[in-house]
Design a protein around this motif. Structure first.
Motif, PDB file in Angstrom:
ATOM      1  N   THR A  94       0.827  -1.329   0.096  1.00  0.00           N
ATOM      2  CA  THR A  94      -0.084   0.192  -0.052  1.00  0.00           C
ATOM      3  C   THR A  94       0.945   1.364  -0.004  1.00  0.00           C
ATOM      4  OG1 THR A  94      -2.006  -1.184   1.098  1.00  0.00           O
ATOM      5  CG2 THR A  94      -1.784   1.349   1.342  1.00  0.00           C
ATOM      6  N   VAL A 130       0.814   4.483  -2.475  1.00  0.00           N
ATOM      7  CA  VAL A 130       0.519   5.996  -2.004  1.00  0.00           C
ATOM      8  C   VAL A 130       1.729   6.758  -2.589  1.00  0.00           C
ATOM      9  CG1 VAL A 130       0.202   7.309  -0.086  1.00  0.00           C
ATOM     10  CG2 VAL A 130      -0.936   5.119  -0.007  1.00  0.00           C
ATOM     11  N   ARG A 160      -7.572  13.326  -1.041  1.00  0.00           N
ATOM     12  CA  ARG A 160      -7.591  12.034  -0.327  1.00  0.00           C
ATOM     13  C   ARG A 160      -8.968  11.218  -0.769  1.00  0.00           C
ATOM     14  NH1 ARG A 160      -5.613  12.337   6.009  1.00  0.00           N
ATOM     15  NH2 ARG A 160      -3.511  12.997   5.332  1.00  0.00           N
ATOM     16  N   GLY A 168      -7.134   9.182  -3.207  1.00  0.00           N
ATOM     17  CA  GLY A 168      -6.610   8.233  -2.132  1.00  0.00           C
ATOM     18  C   GLY A 168      -7.444   6.888  -2.123  1.00  0.00           C
ATOM     19  N   VAL A 171      -6.670   3.883  -3.981  1.00  0.00           N
ATOM     20  CA  VAL A 171      -5.563   3.083  -3.514  1.00  0.00           C
ATOM     21  C   VAL A 171      -6.403   1.715  -2.849  1.00  0.00           C
ATOM     22  CG1 VAL A 171      -3.612   2.581  -1.821  1.00  0.00           C
ATOM     23  CG2 VAL A 171      -3.915   4.731  -2.927  1.00  0.00           C
ATOM     24  N   SER A 212      -7.385   1.033   0.294  1.00  0.00           N
ATOM     25  CA  SER A 212      -6.898   0.661   1.587  1.00  0.00           C
ATOM     26  C   SER A 212      -7.412   1.606   2.691  1.00  0.00           C
ATOM     27  CB  SER A 212      -5.595   0.758   1.600  1.00  0.00           C
ATOM     28  OG  SER A 212      -4.914   0.410   3.192  1.00  0.00           O
ATOM     29  N   TYR A 217      -4.843   4.462   4.114  1.00  0.00           N
ATOM     30  CA  TYR A 217      -4.350   5.355   3.183  1.00  0.00           C
ATOM     31  C   TYR A 217      -3.553   6.413   3.969  1.00  0.00           C
ATOM     32  CZ  TYR A 217      -3.795   9.132  -0.309  1.00  0.00           C
ATOM     33  OH  TYR A 217      -3.166  10.063  -0.978  1.00  0.00           O
ATOM     34  N   GLY A 232      -0.067   3.837   5.229  1.00  0.00           N
ATOM     35  CA  GLY A 232       0.088   4.982   4.029  1.00  0.00           C
ATOM     36  C   GLY A 232       0.736   6.133   4.318  1.00  0.00           C
TER      37      GLY A 232
END
Length: 226
Positions: free
Chosen positions: A20, A24, A36, A40, A43, A45, A48, A53
């Motif tokens: 992850t 990021v 985000r 974000g 991603v 997760s 993040y 992250g």
């Protein structure tokens, strides 16, 4: 290839494929602001912004330096909203990471607190508890020394506490946000909206912002000493 490009490639090589944090960093490596909410979440997760992250990138590890990442609210042209986002400045800093806690010490910490979380004072299963450092990592200023399995119970209680992490809430994240607010504004955090300090007041009381000396500034704050 420029020095900056070399740095980016060097940092990328220090992550395992699919991690992850690598995803990021790939996003932030262009040194532009990234929303985000819009970017974000891609991603994929829940970590993040946390240790998996943004925070993990900022802290670094024993083998990788920390990254200087600025977090602020900006207008996002994609979602047309004022959103929180992040931008890597292109700079690195000394790592500020935690040591792994040996399994035998984990067991002793859980037993020292009778598997009871410090906020709700409720006895919980092991998987519903997080071993938290009382002194926030963001103020350490350096990586943590290895933990001794022979640590006394007095040392355990001074260094660690247990917080809950279950489907109804993550008190470790709550504390992190409170400490981040203190570092950014100089005003102690107020978990659950409660303004209570048993020593000093709302303002950060120490002249030191990071390092061992800064720990005195946390004395009396319920965010740290629940």
């Amino acid at each position: 290839m420029t020095n900056q490009q070399n740095l980016v490639e060097t940092i990328k090589a220090q992550f395992r494929q699919g991690a992850t944090q690598l995803q990021v960093f790939n996003l932030l490596s262009d040194q532009k602001w990234h929303c985000r909410e819009c970017e974000g979440k891609n991603v994929g997760s829940t970590q993040y912004a946390g240790g998996g992250g943004i925070q993990g990138l900022q802290r670094g590890t024993r083998s990788r330096p920390g990254l200087v990442i600025e977090t602020q609210k900006n207008f996002c042209p994609t979602c047309q909203q004022i959103r929180l986002g992040d931008c890597w400045t292109g700079e690195i800093k000394s790592a500020n990471s935690a040591s792994n806690i040996p399994a035998s010490l984990v067991q002793r910490i859980l037993q020292a607190y009778s598997y009871t979380d410090v906020i709700e004072q409720r006895q919980r299963e092991k998987h519903e508890l997080v071993i938290d450092h009382r002194f926030p990592m963001e103020r350490w200023g350096k990586s943590e020394a290895p933990h001794l399995t022979s640590m006394s119970e007095t040392e355990i209680r001074k260094k660690f506490q247990l917080l809950k992490k279950d489907a109804s809430g993550n008190h470790n994240l709550l504390k992190s946000r409170s400490c981040e607010r203190c570092i950014k504004t100089g005003k102690r955090g107020t978990p659950f909206g409660i303004k209570f300090w048993y020593k000093s007041g709302e303002n950060w009381p120490s002249q030191h912002q990071r390092g061992d000396e800064a720990e005195e500034g946390c004395i009396g704050c319920r965010s740290v000493e629940c």
